[in-house]
Design a protein around this motif. Structure first.
Motif, PDB file in Angstrom:
ATOM      1  N   LEU A   1       0.813  -1.211   0.000  1.00  0.00           N
ATOM      2  CA  LEU A   1       0.000   0.000   0.000  1.00  0.00           C
ATOM      3  C   LEU A   1       0.848   1.264   0.000  1.00  0.00           C
ATOM      4  N   GLY A   2       2.168   1.102  -0.133  1.00  0.00           N
ATOM      5  CA  GLY A   2       3.053   2.253  -0.218  1.00  0.00           C
ATOM      6  C   GLY A   2       3.591   2.742   1.106  1.00  0.00           C
ATOM      7  N   GLN A   3       3.316   2.017   2.189  1.00  0.00           N
ATOM      8  CA  GLN A   3       3.789   2.414   3.508  1.00  0.00           C
ATOM      9  C   GLN A   3       5.069   1.655   3.853  1.00  0.00           C
ATOM     10  N   PRO A   4       5.894   2.194   4.744  1.00  0.00           N
ATOM     11  CA  PRO A   4       7.027   1.407   5.241  1.00  0.00           C
ATOM     12  C   PRO A   4       6.524   0.162   5.967  1.00  0.00           C
ATOM     13  N   ALA A   5       7.253  -0.929   5.841  1.00  0.00           N
ATOM     14  CA  ALA A   5       6.832  -2.180   6.472  1.00  0.00           C
ATOM     15  C   ALA A   5       6.716  -2.041   7.981  1.00  0.00           C
ATOM     16  N   VAL A   6       7.482  -1.126   8.573  1.00  0.00           N
ATOM     17  CA  VAL A   6       7.475  -0.989  10.023  1.00  0.00           C
ATOM     18  C   VAL A   6       6.097  -0.571  10.535  1.00  0.00           C
ATOM     19  N   VAL A   7       5.303   0.118   9.712  1.00  0.00           N
ATOM     20  CA  VAL A   7       3.961   0.511  10.146  1.00  0.00           C
ATOM     21  C   VAL A   7       3.115  -0.731  10.404  1.00  0.00           C
ATOM     22  N   GLY A   8       3.179  -1.699   9.487  1.00  0.00           N
ATOM     23  CA  GLY A   8       2.447  -2.940   9.692  1.00  0.00           C
ATOM     24  C   GLY A   8       2.968  -3.731  10.869  1.00  0.00           C
ATOM     25  N   GLU A   9       4.288  -3.732  11.069  1.00  0.00           N
ATOM     26  CA  GLU A   9       4.872  -4.480  12.180  1.00  0.00           C
ATOM     27  C   GLU A   9       4.505  -3.845  13.517  1.00  0.00           C
ATOM     28  N   MET A  10       4.479  -2.517  13.563  1.00  0.00           N
ATOM     29  CA  MET A  10       4.047  -1.837  14.782  1.00  0.00           C
ATOM     30  C   MET A  10       2.582  -2.131  15.068  1.00  0.00           C
ATOM     31  N   ALA A  11       1.754  -2.101  14.027  1.00  0.00           N
ATOM     32  CA  ALA A  11       0.333  -2.399  14.205  1.00  0.00           C
ATOM     33  C   ALA A  11       0.129  -3.841  14.656  1.00  0.00           C
TER      34      ALA A  11
ATOM     35  N   ASP B   1       9.730 -10.754  26.478  1.00  0.00           N
ATOM     36  CA  ASP B   1      10.340  -9.504  26.938  1.00  0.00           C
ATOM     37  C   ASP B   1      11.864  -9.574  26.869  1.00  0.00           C
ATOM     38  N   LEU B   2      12.443 -10.693  27.305  1.00  0.00           N
ATOM     39  CA  LEU B   2      13.902 -10.825  27.278  1.00  0.00           C
ATOM     40  C   LEU B   2      14.422 -10.867  25.843  1.00  0.00           C
ATOM     41  N   ALA B   3      13.739 -11.627  24.980  1.00  0.00           N
ATOM     42  CA  ALA B   3      14.152 -11.671  23.577  1.00  0.00           C
ATOM     43  C   ALA B   3      14.004 -10.301  22.925  1.00  0.00           C
ATOM     44  N   ALA B   4      12.969  -9.560  23.334  1.00  0.00           N
ATOM     45  CA  ALA B   4      12.757  -8.220  22.785  1.00  0.00           C
ATOM     46  C   ALA B   4      13.896  -7.287  23.167  1.00  0.00           C
ATOM     47  N   GLN B   5      14.377  -7.392  24.397  1.00  0.00           N
ATOM     48  CA  GLN B   5      15.487  -6.535  24.812  1.00  0.00           C
ATOM     49  C   GLN B   5      16.758  -6.876  24.050  1.00  0.00           C
ATOM     50  N   LEU B   6      16.970  -8.160  23.775  1.00  0.00           N
ATOM     51  CA  LEU B   6      18.120  -8.542  22.954  1.00  0.00           C
ATOM     52  C   LEU B   6      17.996  -7.945  21.559  1.00  0.00           C
ATOM     53  N   GLY B   7      16.812  -8.042  20.974  1.00  0.00           N
ATOM     54  CA  GLY B   7      16.604  -7.454  19.656  1.00  0.00           C
ATOM     55  C   GLY B   7      16.810  -5.958  19.650  1.00  0.00           C
ATOM     56  N   LEU B   8      16.369  -5.297  20.721  1.00  0.00           N
ATOM     57  CA  LEU B   8      16.528  -3.849  20.811  1.00  0.00           C
ATOM     58  C   LEU B   8      18.000  -3.462  20.895  1.00  0.00           C
ATOM     59  N   VAL B   9      18.765  -4.198  21.687  1.00  0.00           N
ATOM     60  CA  VAL B   9      20.194  -3.906  21.830  1.00  0.00           C
ATOM     61  C   VAL B   9      20.913  -4.095  20.496  1.00  0.00           C
TER      62      VAL B   9
ATOM     63  N   THR C   1      18.072  -9.879  12.714  1.00  0.00           N
ATOM     64  CA  THR C   1      17.452  -8.951  13.662  1.00  0.00           C
ATOM     65  C   THR C   1      16.109  -8.464  13.150  1.00  0.00           C
ATOM     66  N   MET C   2      16.055  -8.052  11.882  1.00  0.00           N
ATOM     67  CA  MET C   2      14.819  -7.523  11.327  1.00  0.00           C
ATOM     68  C   MET C   2      13.769  -8.613  11.137  1.00  0.00           C
ATOM     69  N   ALA C   3      14.223  -9.828  10.827  1.00  0.00           N
ATOM     70  CA  ALA C   3      13.269 -10.898  10.549  1.00  0.00           C
ATOM     71  C   ALA C   3      12.720 -11.538  11.812  1.00  0.00           C
ATOM     72  N   ALA C   4      13.532 -11.641  12.866  1.00  0.00           N
ATOM     73  CA  ALA C   4      13.117 -12.415  14.031  1.00  0.00           C
ATOM     74  C   ALA C   4      13.064 -11.618  15.325  1.00  0.00           C
ATOM     75  N   LEU C   5      14.072 -10.796  15.596  1.00  0.00           N
ATOM     76  CA  LEU C   5      14.156 -10.168  16.911  1.00  0.00           C
ATOM     77  C   LEU C   5      13.266  -8.936  17.047  1.00  0.00           C
ATOM     78  N   LEU C   6      13.252  -8.067  16.038  1.00  0.00           N
ATOM     79  CA  LEU C   6      12.457  -6.847  16.168  1.00  0.00           C
ATOM     80  C   LEU C   6      10.954  -7.109  16.225  1.00  0.00           C
ATOM     81  N   PRO C   7      10.399  -8.073  15.462  1.00  0.00           N
ATOM     82  CA  PRO C   7       8.978  -8.373  15.665  1.00  0.00           C
ATOM     83  C   PRO C   7       8.648  -8.749  17.101  1.00  0.00           C
ATOM     84  N   LEU C   8       9.581  -9.396  17.796  1.00  0.00           N
ATOM     85  CA  LEU C   8       9.348  -9.715  19.206  1.00  0.00           C
ATOM     86  C   LEU C   8       9.323  -8.447  20.052  1.00  0.00           C
ATOM     87  N   PHE C   9      10.142  -7.464  19.682  1.00  0.00           N
ATOM     88  CA  PHE C   9      10.103  -6.195  20.411  1.00  0.00           C
ATOM     89  C   PHE C   9       8.756  -5.506  20.218  1.00  0.00           C
TER      90      PHE C   9
END
Length: 490
Positions: free
Chosen positions: A82-92, A123-131, A343-351
Motif C-alpha cells: 500500500l506504499g507504507q514502510p513495512a514498520v507501520v504494519g509491524e508496529m500495528a 520480553d527478554l528476547a525483545a530486549q536482545l533485539g533492541l540492543v 534482527t529484522m526478521a526475528a528479533l524486532l517483531p518480538l520487540f
C-alpha cells in the motif's frame, strides 16, 4: 538482440507471502484455542495429580513466536504493497497481539497463548533485539556525511530537536498528574516527554529516500545527516536525564554522569583504534567474517552491559559500540548484512509484540474528553517537527518544496519513538497509559509520512532546486539501486 529481463513478480510474491502468513496465523490460533479447552473443568480432588498441560511452556513460547512473526511480516508485506514502510504494519501487529485487540476479542485464547512465563521470554528476547538493533543503527551512522553543508545540518537538526522538546515540556505539565510513573518527579517526566516528541526514525526516512532514488542526492544526504545529528543529541540527552533523575541506580547522578563520560572516552580513545586494527588484520584472512561475527556481538553486548550497570540504559552502550565500528569495508558490510537480516526478521517483531502487550488503548479513556490530551500531543508532535525543521531548512537556502520534504521526513518517529517510550516504561518514568499515547504517536507520525511527502510531488530532476533556489550543494554520488544500500526499514 537480447531478450528483455523479466520483471520481478513482486505482487505475486507479496500475495503468496500473505497467504503463507495467514495460514501460519490460523494454525497458531487453532492450536492456541486448544490450550483453553478444559479450563472450565472442575478442580482435581485433593491429593490427585493435576491434568497434564496440552503444551508445556517451551511449546507455548515457540507457538507464540509463530504467531508474532507471521502477523508482523504479513501486515508488513500488506502495508508495503500500500506504499507504507513495512514498520507501520509491524508496529500495528504488535498492538493487535496485545490485550487491546487480541486479548479483548479472545481473552481465553490470549491467556492460554501468552502466560506469564511466555511473556517473560518474549520480553527478554525483545530486549536482545533492541540492543542489537541500536548497535546496527550506530554502525550504519556515517559521520562523514555531516561535513558538507554543516550550517544547514546544524540548523535543521537543532530546530527539529528544540521545537518539539520545548513543546513536550509544556505538554508534560498537562500530563504529569495522571500519566507519570509512581513517585516520579517532573524533573524526569518533563524532559522525557520532550525527548519522546523530539526523536526521528533515521532508518525509516533513509529507507523512504532510498525507495525514491534520492538517498545519495544532496537533499537526501542533508536529511539523513540532520536526523543523525539530532538522534545522537537526543540519546545523549536521554542518558543525562536518566542519570540526573536517579531512576536507574542507587548512585548519585553526578557519579553516573562521570562514569558515563569515562565510558565514552574509553570507547573512543582505546576501543575504537583497537577495533580498527583488529578488523584490518582479520580482513587479510580467509573467511574473516566468521572470526569477526562473534567478536562483534560480544563487544556490542559487553558495551550494553556496561551502560546498563552504570545506570543509564543498555541501548546507549550498544549504540556507541556501533558508532566506533569500522565501516566501508567488505567484511564490515557482510557482517552488518548478516546481523541485520536476522534482527529484522526475528528479533524486532518480538520487540513490537512485547511493546504491544503494554499498550492499552481502552486504558487511556473511553470518552472523547479523555482523548483530548493525547490528540493534542500527537498534533503538537507533528506541527513542531514540520515547522521547526521546515522553517530552518528554508531559512538556510532550501526551496519551499525541499524544505517541506525535510520537515515531513524529520517528523517520522518509527521504531525510535517506541524505543524511547519503552525506556520510559522500564524505568518507571511513565505509566502504561502514557506509554500507549507515545506508541500511538510514533505509529501515526510514521504512517502519515508517505502521504504527506506525496503532497510535494515527485522529487525534481535537479535535487535541491525544487520550489526555489537551494544554494550550492556538495557533489555526491549518483543514486544507487535500492538493494545496494545498507539500511533497514525501521
Amino acid at each position: 538482440m537480447d531478450e528483455p529481463a523479466p520483471r520481478p513478480r513482486t505482487r505475486r510474491t507479496g500475495l503468496s507471502y500473505l497467504v503463507i502468513a495467514s495460514a501460519a496465523m490460523a494454525l497458531a490460533l487453532g492450536v492456541a484455542a486448544l490450550l483453553t479447552l478444559g479450563t472450565d473443568d472442575p478442580a482435581p480432588a485433593v491429593g490427585a495429580a493435576p491434568s497434564p498441560a496440552v503444551l508445556d511452556t517451551t511449546a507455548r513460547f515457540l507457538l507464540a513466536l509463530v504467531l508474532v512473526l507471521a502477523l508482523s511480516h504479513g501486515l508488513g508485506a500488506l502495508l508495503r504493497r500500500l506504499g507504507q514502510p513495512a514498520v507501520v504494519g509491524e508496529m500495528a501487529a504488535g498492538i493487535a497481539l496485545g490485550p487491546t485487540i487480541f486479548g479483548a476479542l479472545l481473552p481465553g485464547v490470549w491467556h492460554g497463548l501468552f502466560p506469564a512465563a511466555v511473556l517473560g521470554g518474549i520480553d527478554l528476547a525483545a530486549q536482545l533485539g533492541l540492543v542489537v538493533f541500536m548497535f546496527l543503527v550506530g554502525w550504519e551512522l556515517d559521520l562523514s556525511t555531516l561535513r558538507p553543508r554543516g550550517h544547514t545540518i546544524t540548523a535543521v537538526s537543532f530546530a527539529s530537536l528544540a521545537a518539539p522538546f520545548v513543546a513536550g515540556l509544556a505538554l508534560a505539565l498537562w500530563f504529569f498528574p495522571g500519566f507519570a510513573g509512581t513517585g516520579v518527579s517532573f524533573r524526569a517526566f518533563g524532559p522525557f516527554v520532550g525527548l519522546a516528541l523530539a526523536v526521528t526514525a533515521l532508518p525509516v526516512l533513509a529507507r523512504i529516500l532510498e525507495e525514491r532514488g534520492r538517498l545519495r542526492t544532496p537533499i537526501g544526504a542533508l536529511i539523513v545527516a540532520s536526523a543523525a545529528v539530532e538522534d545522537v543529541a537526543a540519546w545523549a540527552m536521554l542518558a543525562v536525564t536518566l542519570a540526573l533523575a536517579g531512576l536507574t541506580t542507587a548512585l548519585p547522578g553526578g557519579v553516573v554522569l562521570a562514569l558515563t563520560a569515562a565510558f565514552v572516552v574509553l570507547m573512543l580513545g582505546a576501543a575504537r583504534p583497537g577495533l580498527h586494527r583488529l578488523v584490518h588484520t582479520l580482513e587479510r584472512r580467509e573467511n574473516a567474517e566468521f572470526a569477526l561475527l562473534p567478536l562483534v556481538l560480544v563487544g556490542a553486548l559487553a558495551a550494553a552491559t556496561a551502560t546498563q550497570a552504570i545506570g543509564i540504559h543498555a541501548i546507549l552502550g550498544a549504540f556507541l559500540f556501533g558508532v566506533i565500528m569500522p565501516r566501508h569495508t567488505r567484511t564490515s558490510e557482510t557482517l552488518a548484512t548478516r546481523i541485520r537480516s536476522f534482527t529484522m526478521a526475528a528479533l524486532l517483531p518480538l520487540f513490537f509484540a512485547a511493546a504491544g502487550m503494554h499498550v492499552s488503548i481502552g486504558g487511556v479513556g473511553s470518552t472523547a474528553a479523555a482523548w483530548v490530551a493525547p490528540l493534542a500531543l500527537v498534533v503538537t508532535a507533528m506541527l513542531t517537527k514540520l515547522l521547526g525543521a521546515g522553517i530552518a531548512a528554508r531559512a538556510t537556502g532550501l526551496g519551499r518544496r525541499d524544505a517541506y520534504r525535510v520537515g515531513v521526513l524529520m517528523n517520522c518517529r518509527g521504531l525510535t519513538g517506541i524505543v524511547i517510550a519503552d525506556v520510559g516504561l522500564q524505568r518507571g518514568v511513565i505509566d502504561e497509559r502514557m506509554f500507549t499515547v507515545l506508541v500511538l504517536t510514533a505509529l501515526v507520525t510514521t504512517a502519515v509520512t508517505v502521504p504527506l511527502l506525496a503532497l510535494a510531488g515527485p522529487f525534481g530532476s535537479r535535487p535541491g532546486r525544487s520550489g526555489g533556489a537551494a544554494g550550492p550543494v556538495p557533489a555526491v554520488p549518483e543514486p544507487v539501486p535500492a538493494r545496494t544500500v545498507a539500511t533497514s526499514e525501521r
